[in-house]
Design a protein around this motif. Structure first.
Motif, PDB file in Angstrom:
ATOM      1  N   ALA A 261      30.223  42.930  42.867  1.00  0.00           N
ATOM      2  CA  ALA A 261      30.417  44.248  43.470  1.00  0.00           C
ATOM      3  C   ALA A 261      31.524  44.211  44.510  1.00  0.00           C
ATOM      4  CB  ALA A 261      29.119  44.731  44.120  1.00  0.00           C
ATOM      5  N   TYR A 262      32.205  45.337  44.652  1.00  0.00           N
ATOM      6  CA  TYR A 262      33.159  45.475  45.740  1.00  0.00           C
ATOM      7  C   TYR A 262      32.378  45.569  47.051  1.00  0.00           C
ATOM      8  CZ  TYR A 262      37.042  47.180  48.560  1.00  0.00           C
ATOM      9  OH  TYR A 262      38.003  47.323  49.524  1.00  0.00           O
ATOM     10  N   THR A 264      31.421  46.984  50.096  1.00  0.00           N
ATOM     11  CA  THR A 264      31.493  48.207  50.892  1.00  0.00           C
ATOM     12  C   THR A 264      30.094  48.769  51.096  1.00  0.00           C
ATOM     13  OG1 THR A 264      32.418  50.459  51.033  1.00  0.00           O
ATOM     14  CG2 THR A 264      31.827  49.674  48.854  1.00  0.00           C
ATOM     15  N   GLY A 265      29.832  49.293  52.269  1.00  0.00           N
ATOM     16  CA  GLY A 265      28.553  49.936  52.530  1.00  0.00           C
ATOM     17  C   GLY A 265      27.555  49.054  53.260  1.00  0.00           C
ATOM     18  N   GLU A 266      26.542  49.704  53.811  1.00  0.00           N
ATOM     19  CA  GLU A 266      25.529  49.036  54.622  1.00  0.00           C
ATOM     20  C   GLU A 266      24.743  47.989  53.835  1.00  0.00           C
ATOM     21  OE1 GLU A 266      23.265  49.642  58.547  1.00  0.00           O
ATOM     22  OE2 GLU A 266      25.243  50.152  57.841  1.00  0.00           O
ATOM     23  N   VAL A 267      24.301  48.349  52.640  1.00  0.00           N
ATOM     24  CA  VAL A 267      23.523  47.416  51.823  1.00  0.00           C
ATOM     25  C   VAL A 267      24.373  46.200  51.458  1.00  0.00           C
ATOM     26  CG1 VAL A 267      22.369  47.093  49.601  1.00  0.00           C
ATOM     27  CG2 VAL A 267      21.977  49.181  50.908  1.00  0.00           C
ATOM     28  N   ALA A 268      25.617  46.449  51.060  1.00  0.00           N
ATOM     29  CA  ALA A 268      26.506  45.355  50.689  1.00  0.00           C
ATOM     30  C   ALA A 268      26.710  44.378  51.844  1.00  0.00           C
ATOM     31  CB  ALA A 268      27.850  45.906  50.218  1.00  0.00           C
ATOM     32  N   GLU A 269      26.907  44.900  53.044  1.00  0.00           N
ATOM     33  CA  GLU A 269      27.130  44.029  54.201  1.00  0.00           C
ATOM     34  C   GLU A 269      25.909  43.163  54.480  1.00  0.00           C
ATOM     35  OE1 GLU A 269      29.922  43.362  55.842  1.00  0.00           O
ATOM     36  OE2 GLU A 269      30.873  44.641  54.356  1.00  0.00           O
ATOM     37  N   LYS A 270      24.721  43.726  54.330  1.00  0.00           N
ATOM     38  CA  LYS A 270      23.507  42.941  54.569  1.00  0.00           C
ATOM     39  C   LYS A 270      23.336  41.856  53.517  1.00  0.00           C
ATOM     40  CE  LYS A 270      20.851  46.474  57.026  1.00  0.00           C
ATOM     41  NZ  LYS A 270      19.640  47.324  57.027  1.00  0.00           N
ATOM     42  N   LEU A 271      23.594  42.204  52.260  1.00  0.00           N
ATOM     43  CA  LEU A 271      23.425  41.232  51.181  1.00  0.00           C
ATOM     44  C   LEU A 271      24.499  40.148  51.215  1.00  0.00           C
ATOM     45  CD1 LEU A 271      22.485  43.567  48.174  1.00  0.00           C
ATOM     46  CD2 LEU A 271      20.952  42.274  49.672  1.00  0.00           C
ATOM     47  N   TYR A 272      25.671  40.495  51.717  1.00  0.00           N
ATOM     48  CA  TYR A 272      26.787  39.549  51.739  1.00  0.00           C
ATOM     49  C   TYR A 272      26.448  38.285  52.532  1.00  0.00           C
ATOM     50  CZ  TYR A 272      31.393  37.552  52.625  1.00  0.00           C
ATOM     51  OH  TYR A 272      32.461  36.694  52.717  1.00  0.00           O
ATOM     52  N   THR A 273      25.653  38.437  53.581  1.00  0.00           N
ATOM     53  CA  THR A 273      25.330  37.267  54.409  1.00  0.00           C
ATOM     54  C   THR A 273      24.577  36.198  53.615  1.00  0.00           C
ATOM     55  OG1 THR A 273      23.265  38.298  55.173  1.00  0.00           O
ATOM     56  CG2 THR A 273      25.237  38.671  56.501  1.00  0.00           C
ATOM     57  N   MET A 277      28.865  35.057  47.207  1.00  0.00           N
ATOM     58  CA  MET A 277      29.513  34.791  45.914  1.00  0.00           C
ATOM     59  C   MET A 277      29.457  35.980  44.971  1.00  0.00           C
ATOM     60  SD  MET A 277      26.154  34.142  45.900  1.00  0.00           S
ATOM     61  CE  MET A 277      25.999  32.514  46.635  1.00  0.00           C
ATOM     62  N   PHE A 278      28.688  37.013  45.296  1.00  0.00           N
ATOM     63  CA  PHE A 278      28.538  38.187  44.431  1.00  0.00           C
ATOM     64  C   PHE A 278      29.504  39.313  44.790  1.00  0.00           C
ATOM     65  CE2 PHE A 278      23.777  37.466  43.218  1.00  0.00           C
ATOM     66  CZ  PHE A 278      24.144  36.310  42.548  1.00  0.00           C
ATOM     67  N   PHE A 279      30.341  39.109  45.824  1.00  0.00           N
ATOM     68  CA  PHE A 279      31.159  40.216  46.326  1.00  0.00           C
ATOM     69  C   PHE A 279      32.653  39.948  46.208  1.00  0.00           C
ATOM     70  CE2 PHE A 279      27.054  40.894  48.287  1.00  0.00           C
ATOM     71  CZ  PHE A 279      26.902  42.267  48.139  1.00  0.00           C
ATOM     72  N   MET A 280      33.393  41.057  46.005  1.00  0.00           N
ATOM     73  CA  MET A 280      34.846  41.032  45.931  1.00  0.00           C
ATOM     74  C   MET A 280      35.420  41.905  47.041  1.00  0.00           C
ATOM     75  SD  MET A 280      35.310  39.082  43.269  1.00  0.00           S
ATOM     76  CE  MET A 280      37.043  39.323  42.822  1.00  0.00           C
ATOM     77  N   THR A 281      36.610  41.555  47.505  1.00  0.00           N
ATOM     78  CA  THR A 281      37.267  42.336  48.555  1.00  0.00           C
ATOM     79  C   THR A 281      38.543  42.985  48.047  1.00  0.00           C
ATOM     80  OG1 THR A 281      38.394  40.341  49.329  1.00  0.00           O
ATOM     81  CG2 THR A 281      36.305  40.928  50.402  1.00  0.00           C
ATOM     82  N   HIS A 283      40.439  44.816  44.114  1.00  0.00           N
ATOM     83  CA  HIS A 283      40.197  45.302  42.756  1.00  0.00           C
ATOM     84  C   HIS A 283      41.245  44.724  41.804  1.00  0.00           C
ATOM     85  CE1 HIS A 283      37.576  48.327  44.724  1.00  0.00           C
ATOM     86  NE2 HIS A 283      36.933  48.285  43.572  1.00  0.00           N
ATOM     87  N   ASP A 284      41.398  43.427  41.895  1.00  0.00           N
ATOM     88  CA  ASP A 284      42.305  42.715  40.992  1.00  0.00           C
ATOM     89  C   ASP A 284      41.511  42.318  39.743  1.00  0.00           C
ATOM     90  OD1 ASP A 284      44.873  41.109  40.499  1.00  0.00           O
ATOM     91  OD2 ASP A 284      43.271  39.622  40.277  1.00  0.00           O
ATOM     92  N   GLU A 285      41.894  42.867  38.606  1.00  0.00           N
ATOM     93  CA  GLU A 285      41.106  42.659  37.389  1.00  0.00           C
ATOM     94  C   GLU A 285      41.057  41.199  36.956  1.00  0.00           C
ATOM     95  OE1 GLU A 285      45.185  44.271  36.025  1.00  0.00           O
ATOM     96  OE2 GLU A 285      43.732  44.620  37.645  1.00  0.00           O
ATOM     97  N   LEU A 286      42.106  40.442  37.251  1.00  0.00           N
ATOM     98  CA  LEU A 286      42.104  39.030  36.897  1.00  0.00           C
ATOM     99  C   LEU A 286      41.036  38.284  37.699  1.00  0.00           C
ATOM    100  CD1 LEU A 286      43.330  36.646  35.376  1.00  0.00           C
ATOM    101  CD2 LEU A 286      45.022  36.433  37.214  1.00  0.00           C
ATOM    102  N   ALA A 287      41.006  38.525  39.010  1.00  0.00           N
ATOM    103  CA  ALA A 287      40.010  37.874  39.864  1.00  0.00           C
ATOM    104  C   ALA A 287      38.602  38.295  39.486  1.00  0.00           C
ATOM    105  CB  ALA A 287      40.298  38.200  41.334  1.00  0.00           C
ATOM    106  N   TRP A 288      38.437  39.583  39.193  1.00  0.00           N
ATOM    107  CA  TRP A 288      37.116  40.076  38.792  1.00  0.00           C
ATOM    108  C   TRP A 288      36.665  39.442  37.487  1.00  0.00           C
ATOM    109  CZ3 TRP A 288      33.606  44.203  40.257  1.00  0.00           C
ATOM    110  CH2 TRP A 288      33.843  44.707  41.552  1.00  0.00           C
ATOM    111  N   SER A 289      37.553  39.378  36.514  1.00  0.00           N
ATOM    112  CA  SER A 289      37.159  38.830  35.214  1.00  0.00           C
ATOM    113  C   SER A 289      36.748  37.367  35.340  1.00  0.00           C
ATOM    114  CB  SER A 289      38.305  38.985  34.205  1.00  0.00           C
ATOM    115  OG  SER A 289      39.425  38.201  34.579  1.00  0.00           O
ATOM    116  N   GLU A 290      37.469  36.618  36.173  1.00  0.00           N
ATOM    117  CA  GLU A 290      37.121  35.212  36.376  1.00  0.00           C
ATOM    118  C   GLU A 290      35.755  35.093  37.045  1.00  0.00           C
ATOM    119  OE1 GLU A 290      40.391  33.677  38.602  1.00  0.00           O
ATOM    120  OE2 GLU A 290      41.684  33.435  36.832  1.00  0.00           O
TER     121      GLU A 290
END
Length: 331
Positions: A261-262, A264-273, A277-281, A283-290
């Motif tokens: 997931a990109y 962004t948002g309150e839930v994302a920030e809490k889960l990021y801690t 490894m589940f988050f992207m900063t 929207h580069d399709e090459l990085a996402w696909s990898e």
């Protein structure tokens, strides 16, 4: 969140009603059996008869919990004839900071309760609108988990759960699907959600066909309970650039589904801690696909996903927060 809060309080013995302002929707099949449904059937904002009906309904209740700003503005007019202390449950992730907005919101929220689903909103209310801190609250959204499905996730299927509209940046699926298909043509991405913008939806379909990947991306628009079908997928996706949640990440975790997931948002920030490894900063399709293809084949510790979900989705804490807010609205 209307369903979650209403069902939760009803399950604990409180008398709860749900009012739909416009035409009746499909809420009935999802509501706790003790909840009373009411319908305003508003045809025009300026109907005096409909406004009288709303005033009459509001007088029956001690607590009036209103979702969304546009609905709140209408209910606010009725509150002038009832002296009810409304609660605005604000799900927006944009907070205007100009003099006109400040004047309007200060009028709308005078001696009322403001509840944001993220800290940015509550800070906006206290710092910019200068509302009294004892009437401003921050309550993160939760979900009610269903029984976790068992069985092996299909390693060739990915899922994006999102309503289909430009704000969700669904079009990113086109370059991402192209890149994934170039590396592994067996992968299929399902998009599960309602079509909110038909023109936008058709544009995406046209581009998918143009690139010859219309069979690699499928749209499923008739699913009411997403958690019931997540067991069919290897990985969840979320593209939106700006969110107040996004709540769907909790739905993924509720069914032990890893995701990309990109951030962004309150839930994302809490889960990021716990799950960086589940988050992207970007929207580069090459990085996402990898990232997607790597995670798809990794051994996932599902006990970790379950632990993170429970740590960020406390139903009891959510109930107690709203109980305190409701009590505060009574004086």
């Amino acid at each position: 969140m209307c369903l979650t809060t209403a069902n939760l309080f009803a399950s604990k013995g409180y008398q709860v009603s749900v009012l739909e302002v416009l035409t009746p929707g499909p809420l009935n099949e999802f509501l706790h059996p003790s909840i009373r449904q009411k319908y305003l059937n508003r045809k025009s904002k300026w109907s005096i008869g409909t406004m009288r009906k709303l005033v009459h309904i509001m007088k029956e209740y001690n607590v009036v919990h209103v979702h969304m700003r546009h609905v709140y503005r209408y209910v606010f007019l009725a509150s002038l004839f009832t002296k009810k202390k409304l609660i605005l449950h604000d799900h927006f992730n944009t907070f205007p900071e100009n003099w006109k907005s400040k004047v309007i919101f200060r009028i709308l929220l005078k001696r009322k309760i403001y509840v944001s689903v993220n800290q940015i909103g509550s800070k906006w209310a206290t710092d910019f609108l200068q509302l009294s801190p004892d009437r401003v609250f921050n309550v993160s959204n939760i979900i009610i988990p269903k029984n976790v499905k068992t069985g092996k996730h299909n390693s060739n299927k990915l899922v994006l759960v999102s309503n289909i509209k430009p704000e969700k940046y669904i079009e990113f699926i086109i370059p991402l699907a192209l890149e994934i298909n170039r590396k592994d043509s067996s992968v299929v991405i399902d998009v599960i959600g309602k079509i909110m913008d038909k023109r936008y939806y058709k544009e995406i379909l046209t581009q998918l066909k143009t690139y010859g990947i219309q069979d690699r991306v499928r749209f499923i628009t008739n699913v009411d309970s997403v958690q019931d079908v997540l067991c069919n997928y290897a990985l969840g996706l979320h593209f939106s650039k700006k969110e107040s949640g996004p709540l769907v990440l909790l739905e993924y975790l509720a069914q032990s589904l890893p995701f990309v997931a990109y951030r962004t948002g309150e839930v994302a920030e809490k889960l990021y801690t716990s799950l960086p490894m589940f988050f992207m900063t970007n929207h580069d399709e090459l990085a996402w696909s990898e990232k997607v293809l790597d995670l798809r084949h990794q051994e996932i510790d599902y006990t970790v996903l379950n632990t993170v979900f429970n740590a960020n989705n406390s139903i009891e804490e959510y109930f107690n927060q709203w109980l305190r807010i409701y009590e505060r609205s009574l004086y």
